[in-house]
Motif scaffolding. Sequence first.
Motif, PDB file in Angstrom:
ATOM      1  N   ARG A 107       0.830  -1.206   0.000  1.00 31.74           N
ATOM      2  CA  ARG A 107       0.000   0.000   0.000  1.00 31.74           C
ATOM      3  C   ARG A 107       0.866   1.257   0.000  1.00 31.74           C
ATOM      4  NH1 ARG A 107      -4.469  -1.788   4.589  1.00 31.74           N
ATOM      5  NH2 ARG A 107      -6.146  -2.400   3.165  1.00 31.74           N
ATOM      6  N   ARG A 108       1.917   1.265   0.822  1.00 35.39           N
ATOM      7  CA  ARG A 108       2.781   2.448   0.894  1.00 35.39           C
ATOM      8  C   ARG A 108       3.510   2.675  -0.428  1.00 35.39           C
ATOM      9  NH1 ARG A 108       5.739   0.993   4.807  1.00 35.39           N
ATOM     10  NH2 ARG A 108       7.690   0.564   3.717  1.00 35.39           N
ATOM     11  N   GLU A 109       4.014   1.600  -1.047  1.00 38.44           N
ATOM     12  CA  GLU A 109       4.689   1.740  -2.333  1.00 38.44           C
ATOM     13  C   GLU A 109       3.737   2.286  -3.401  1.00 38.44           C
ATOM     14  OE1 GLU A 109       8.404   0.345  -3.286  1.00 38.44           O
ATOM     15  OE2 GLU A 109       7.949   1.718  -1.629  1.00 38.44           O
ATOM     16  N   ALA A 110       2.487   1.835  -3.366  1.00 45.64           N
ATOM     17  CA  ALA A 110       1.503   2.326  -4.339  1.00 45.64           C
ATOM     18  C   ALA A 110       1.236   3.813  -4.131  1.00 45.64           C
ATOM     19  CB  ALA A 110       0.220   1.521  -4.236  1.00 45.64           C
ATOM     20  N   ARG A 111       1.121   4.242  -2.862  1.00 44.96           N
ATOM     21  CA  ARG A 111       0.899   5.667  -2.576  1.00 44.96           C
ATOM     22  C   ARG A 111       2.065   6.513  -3.067  1.00 44.96           C
ATOM     23  NH1 ARG A 111      -0.910   3.681   2.479  1.00 44.96           N
ATOM     24  NH2 ARG A 111       1.047   4.320   3.449  1.00 44.96           N
ATOM     25  N   ARG A 112       3.271   5.967  -2.995  1.00 48.46           N
ATOM     26  CA  ARG A 112       4.459   6.701  -3.428  1.00 48.46           C
ATOM     27  C   ARG A 112       4.614   6.720  -4.948  1.00 48.46           C
ATOM     28  NH1 ARG A 112       8.828   4.240   0.989  1.00 48.46           N
ATOM     29  NH2 ARG A 112       8.239   5.596   2.735  1.00 48.46           N
ATOM     30  N   GLY A 113       3.811   5.929  -5.644  1.00 46.75           N
ATOM     31  CA  GLY A 113       3.901   5.884  -7.091  1.00 46.75           C
ATOM     32  C   GLY A 113       5.021   5.009  -7.622  1.00 46.75           C
ATOM     33  N   ASN A 114       5.595   4.150  -6.775  1.00 47.96           N
ATOM     34  CA  ASN A 114       6.658   3.253  -7.217  1.00 47.96           C
ATOM     35  C   ASN A 114       6.081   2.122  -8.068  1.00 47.96           C
ATOM     36  OD1 ASN A 114       8.691   4.677  -5.923  1.00 47.96           O
ATOM     37  ND2 ASN A 114       8.430   3.538  -4.006  1.00 47.96           N
ATOM     38  N   THR A 115       6.884   1.615  -8.982  1.00 55.11           N
ATOM     39  CA  THR A 115       6.448   0.507  -9.833  1.00 55.11           C
ATOM     40  C   THR A 115       7.554  -0.539  -9.922  1.00 55.11           C
ATOM     41  OG1 THR A 115       7.227   1.597 -11.853  1.00 55.11           O
ATOM     42  CG2 THR A 115       4.919   1.948 -11.229  1.00 55.11           C
ATOM     43  N   TYR A 116       7.146  -1.760 -10.296  1.00 51.89           N
ATOM     44  CA  TYR A 116       8.067  -2.888 -10.440  1.00 51.89           C
ATOM     45  C   TYR A 116       7.761  -3.612 -11.754  1.00 51.89           C
ATOM     46  CZ  TYR A 116       9.089  -2.223  -5.481  1.00 51.89           C
ATOM     47  OH  TYR A 116       9.469  -1.693  -4.266  1.00 51.89           O
ATOM     48  N   HIS A 117       8.803  -4.159 -12.352  1.00 54.10           N
ATOM     49  CA  HIS A 117       8.617  -4.946 -13.575  1.00 54.10           C
ATOM     50  C   HIS A 117       8.143  -6.362 -13.273  1.00 54.10           C
ATOM     51  CE1 HIS A 117      11.639  -1.828 -14.743  1.00 54.10           C
ATOM     52  NE2 HIS A 117      10.810  -1.727 -15.779  1.00 54.10           N
TER      53      HIS A 117
END
Length: 296
Positions: A190-200
């Motif tokens: 959830r925190r990574e999504a809020r920060r706008g981070n993405t993964y391949h």
Amino acid sequence: MQLLTPAPWPDYELLDSGNFEKLERFGRYTLARPEPQAIWDKSLSEQEWKRLADASFRRDKQSPERGDWTISPGMQVPWMINFRQQGLDLRFKLALTTFKHVGIFPEQATNWTFIHDRIQALRQQGVERPKVLNLFAYTGAASLAARQAGSDVTHVDAVKQVISWSRENMENSQLENIRWIVEDALKFARREARRGNTYHGIILDPPAYGRGPEGEKWVLEEHLNTLLQSCAELLDKTNFFFIINLYSLGFSALILDNLIQQHFGNQPKAEWGELFLNDSHKKRLPLGVFYRFSSI
């Protein structure tokens, strides 16, 4: 719907299964452990099981999950095994835990080679260092496969001791620079999504029940839908792969199909179904459902 099983592996063999147990060889040692899905009869006699087993697990009558191992004289714990297939050369430390686990889930080997192949393909398409997120990462076999293929890996697990075990496996496999996170998987996603981070690449192997490091409660049927929503936000929209495994009695692969369609849309290159292991007597032991897809 597919049925997937790993290719033959010199350091692992399912010798027999039945009567709610499985008899497995991990390198030089053979173990007898509970297996709730092995409801058929054993092919070998009880005497043969006792002769072959270097260690046997028996559940504690006071606990549905914990138990104790009976170990033969001379057995050295921990011990090491190797995995060498399709470009991977990994080395794992195994040990006997009070939850019957030993440090790897052999049926997942088919996903380790999938991870390696997809990362290699992403690199060939110009993604120099694919970013991979492994949630509920346990002792890190999938993380090692991703790192050896040339990706930047973030490894998330709620248990600090398991992270330490993963680090040992990394060092034993002559690898380095995996990012270790001791945290609740849902909270991290959830925190990574809020920060706008993405993964391949995103890898999920959630348990039926669990606790985060601060007592966060994980219940698969209550929280999986929310977690997948966050993962859909985290997954790169152009170059990607995704894997989820569930080992929970009563969970159908159709449930995963519905969830993936809802959060990720139709994926033309999707594969889904059951993972299984063949024992030496041609019985097929089901060991969970999977869903995986990629852009390549």
